[in-house]
Design a protein around this motif. Structure first.
Motif, PDB file in Angstrom:
ATOM      1  N   MET A  42      41.400  23.987  39.025  1.00  0.00           N
ATOM      2  CA  MET A  42      41.589  24.285  37.539  1.00  0.00           C
ATOM      3  C   MET A  42      41.420  25.631  38.032  1.00  0.00           C
ATOM      4  O   MET A  42      40.805  26.583  37.320  1.00  0.00           O
ATOM      5  CB  MET A  42      40.527  23.769  36.649  1.00  0.00           C
ATOM      6  N   ALA A  43      40.008  25.534  38.372  1.00  0.00           N
ATOM      7  CA  ALA A  43      39.570  27.791  39.194  1.00  0.00           C
ATOM      8  C   ALA A  43      40.264  28.494  39.390  1.00  0.00           C
ATOM      9  O   ALA A  43      40.934  29.120  39.063  1.00  0.00           O
ATOM     10  CB  ALA A  43      37.812  27.298  39.717  1.00  0.00           C
ATOM     11  N   ALA A  44      41.136  27.534  40.575  1.00  0.00           N
ATOM     12  CA  ALA A  44      41.637  28.889  41.818  1.00  0.00           C
ATOM     13  C   ALA A  44      43.624  28.729  40.928  1.00  0.00           C
ATOM     14  O   ALA A  44      43.757  29.820  40.571  1.00  0.00           O
ATOM     15  CB  ALA A  44      42.678  27.952  42.581  1.00  0.00           C
ATOM     16  N   GLU A  45      44.069  28.050  40.123  1.00  0.00           N
ATOM     17  CA  GLU A  45      45.100  28.514  38.844  1.00  0.00           C
ATOM     18  C   GLU A  45      43.753  29.729  37.998  1.00  0.00           C
ATOM     19  O   GLU A  45      45.445  30.324  37.503  1.00  0.00           O
ATOM     20  CB  GLU A  45      45.918  26.598  37.483  1.00  0.00           C
ATOM     21  N   ALA A  46      43.159  29.301  37.826  1.00  0.00           N
ATOM     22  CA  ALA A  46      42.910  30.431  35.627  1.00  0.00           C
ATOM     23  C   ALA A  46      42.729  31.104  36.730  1.00  0.00           C
ATOM     24  O   ALA A  46      43.009  32.820  36.311  1.00  0.00           O
ATOM     25  CB  ALA A  46      41.303  29.482  35.793  1.00  0.00           C
ATOM     26  N   LEU A  47      41.726  31.470  38.602  1.00  0.00           N
ATOM     27  CA  LEU A  47      41.476  32.670  38.614  1.00  0.00           C
ATOM     28  C   LEU A  47      43.131  33.717  39.142  1.00  0.00           C
ATOM     29  O   LEU A  47      43.515  34.791  38.898  1.00  0.00           O
ATOM     30  CB  LEU A  47      40.767  32.484  40.257  1.00  0.00           C
ATOM     31  N   ALA A  48      44.774  32.554  39.938  1.00  0.00           N
ATOM     32  CA  ALA A  48      45.343  33.283  39.964  1.00  0.00           C
ATOM     33  C   ALA A  48      46.055  33.857  38.717  1.00  0.00           C
ATOM     34  O   ALA A  48      47.283  34.902  38.406  1.00  0.00           O
ATOM     35  CB  ALA A  48      46.160  31.862  40.678  1.00  0.00           C
ATOM     36  N   SER A  49      45.823  33.438  37.280  1.00  0.00           N
ATOM     37  CA  SER A  49      46.908  33.608  36.267  1.00  0.00           C
ATOM     38  C   SER A  49      46.372  34.923  35.844  1.00  0.00           C
ATOM     39  O   SER A  49      47.046  35.334  35.075  1.00  0.00           O
ATOM     40  CB  SER A  49      46.985  32.592  35.715  1.00  0.00           C
ATOM     41  N   SER A  50      44.924  35.141  35.937  1.00  0.00           N
ATOM     42  CA  SER A  50      44.826  36.605  35.578  1.00  0.00           C
ATOM     43  C   SER A  50      43.872  37.024  35.883  1.00  0.00           C
ATOM     44  O   SER A  50      42.772  38.111  35.428  1.00  0.00           O
ATOM     45  CB  SER A  50      43.402  35.125  33.723  1.00  0.00           C
ATOM     46  N   ALA A  51      43.814  37.284  37.494  1.00  0.00           N
ATOM     47  CA  ALA A  51      43.056  38.128  38.265  1.00  0.00           C
ATOM     48  C   ALA A  51      43.013  39.069  37.954  1.00  0.00           C
ATOM     49  O   ALA A  51      41.877  40.539  38.066  1.00  0.00           O
ATOM     50  CB  ALA A  51      43.577  37.370  39.357  1.00  0.00           C
ATOM     51  N   ASP A  52      44.960  39.913  37.538  1.00  0.00           N
ATOM     52  CA  ASP A  52      44.711  41.354  37.294  1.00  0.00           C
ATOM     53  C   ASP A  52      44.361  41.871  35.700  1.00  0.00           C
ATOM     54  O   ASP A  52      44.416  43.080  35.804  1.00  0.00           O
ATOM     55  CB  ASP A  52      46.031  41.101  37.594  1.00  0.00           C
ATOM     56  N   LYS A  58      35.455  38.374  40.967  1.00  0.00           N
ATOM     57  CA  LYS A  58      34.012  37.652  42.323  1.00  0.00           C
ATOM     58  C   LYS A  58      33.881  36.582  41.954  1.00  0.00           C
ATOM     59  O   LYS A  58      33.115  35.112  42.215  1.00  0.00           O
ATOM     60  CB  LYS A  58      32.934  38.903  42.440  1.00  0.00           C
ATOM     61  N   HIS A  59      33.111  36.473  40.447  1.00  0.00           N
ATOM     62  CA  HIS A  59      32.613  35.387  39.629  1.00  0.00           C
ATOM     63  C   HIS A  59      33.859  33.824  39.743  1.00  0.00           C
ATOM     64  O   HIS A  59      33.074  32.776  40.284  1.00  0.00           O
ATOM     65  CB  HIS A  59      31.338  35.150  38.551  1.00  0.00           C
ATOM     66  N   GLN A  60      34.610  34.049  39.619  1.00  0.00           N
ATOM     67  CA  GLN A  60      35.507  33.128  39.518  1.00  0.00           C
ATOM     68  C   GLN A  60      35.474  33.062  41.304  1.00  0.00           C
ATOM     69  O   GLN A  60      36.022  31.482  41.741  1.00  0.00           O
ATOM     70  CB  GLN A  60      36.827  33.804  38.863  1.00  0.00           C
ATOM     71  N   ALA A  61      36.173  33.352  41.783  1.00  0.00           N
ATOM     72  CA  ALA A  61      35.883  33.226  43.758  1.00  0.00           C
ATOM     73  C   ALA A  61      34.947  32.487  44.701  1.00  0.00           C
ATOM     74  O   ALA A  61      35.589  31.201  44.771  1.00  0.00           O
ATOM     75  CB  ALA A  61      36.615  34.087  44.223  1.00  0.00           C
ATOM     76  N   GLY A  62      34.099  33.147  43.410  1.00  0.00           N
ATOM     77  CA  GLY A  62      32.771  32.169  44.302  1.00  0.00           C
ATOM     78  C   GLY A  62      32.400  30.634  43.510  1.00  0.00           C
ATOM     79  O   GLY A  62      32.210  29.217  44.061  1.00  0.00           O
TER      80      GLY A  62
END
Length: 225
Positions: free
Chosen positions: A14-24, A32-36
């Protein structure tokens, strides 16, 4: 697969999907927080997977019908492994005058996992240079304490904040203690800035729950101070 591993891996996904979909669209600090969060969750899943493998190995060596697990030897071995792996000065200190009885396998697994997680936290988060692990019978309790000289917990830390921030290690420790009817305290250690994780399991609960099929009593209140 054990429920805890499945839940952790679900959290990683779930965290990886959130990061991939909205990182831009995120600011750098949020990224940085989400990647951590992804990184911590993945390490947690790896740790739980290692514990599962160790659990399977121990099942070939111990059985509750044969008297249970020698948690003293098991924990001492983990302390030695932690010292050799991290280089942190970790001291093993038996306490109390009575011998520690064999512990039912299902209970031993939870106790050892809490202790191992506490050790990892001293290395990954506390910046500790010295750790003491105590274990023994204190009154009518089986006690395990992990005491470090690190930077300690931030003021006002509580379980809800830890969950939101993705710090599943401490939350998991509390849940594991609850699973076997133990009380856990996470708070100030015995040196300035340090932390102590203390796990107390009533011997009465240990004696009355010799097989996992019987279930375990609920934990006493857990504290983070």
């Amino acid at each position: 697969m054990h429920d805890s591993v499945a839940k952790t891996l679900h959290g990683v996904a779930m965290a990886a999907e959130a990061l991939a979909s909205s990182a831009d669209r995120m600011d750098p600090m949020t990224v940085k927080h989400q990647a951590g969060l992804v990184s911590r969750s993945a390490r947690r899943a790896a740790s739980e997977s290692r514990e599962l493998l160790s659990d399977l190995r121990r099942r070939t060596d111990y059985s509750d019908a044969g008297g249970g697990t020698d948690v003293t030897d098991e924990l001492a071995a983990r302390v030695r492994d932690f010292t050799s792996r991290t280089g942190v000065n970790c001291v093993w200190l038996p306490i109390g005058n009575a011998p520690v009885p064999p512990v039912p396998h299902a209970v031993a697994r939870q106790l050892l996992t809490v202790a191992a997680e506490a050790l990892e936290n001293t290395h990954r988060h506390a910046g500790a240079t010295r750790v003491t692990v105590e274990m023994g019978i204190v009154g009518d309790l089986l006690r395990i304490s992990v005491i470090d000289d690190g930077k300690g917990l931030p003021p006002g830390t509580n379980l809800d904040e830890l969950r939101r921030a993705g710090h599943f290690g401490l939350v998991g420790m509390v849940e594991r203690a609850a699973a076997v009817g133990a009380r856990i305290r996470i708070g100030r250690g015995r040196s300035a800035g340090g932390t102590e994780v203390r796990l107390d399991l009533p011997l009465a609960a240990l004696e009355s729950q010799r097989t996992p099929a019987h279930g375990f009593p609920s934990a006493s209140a857990a504290g983070i101070t």
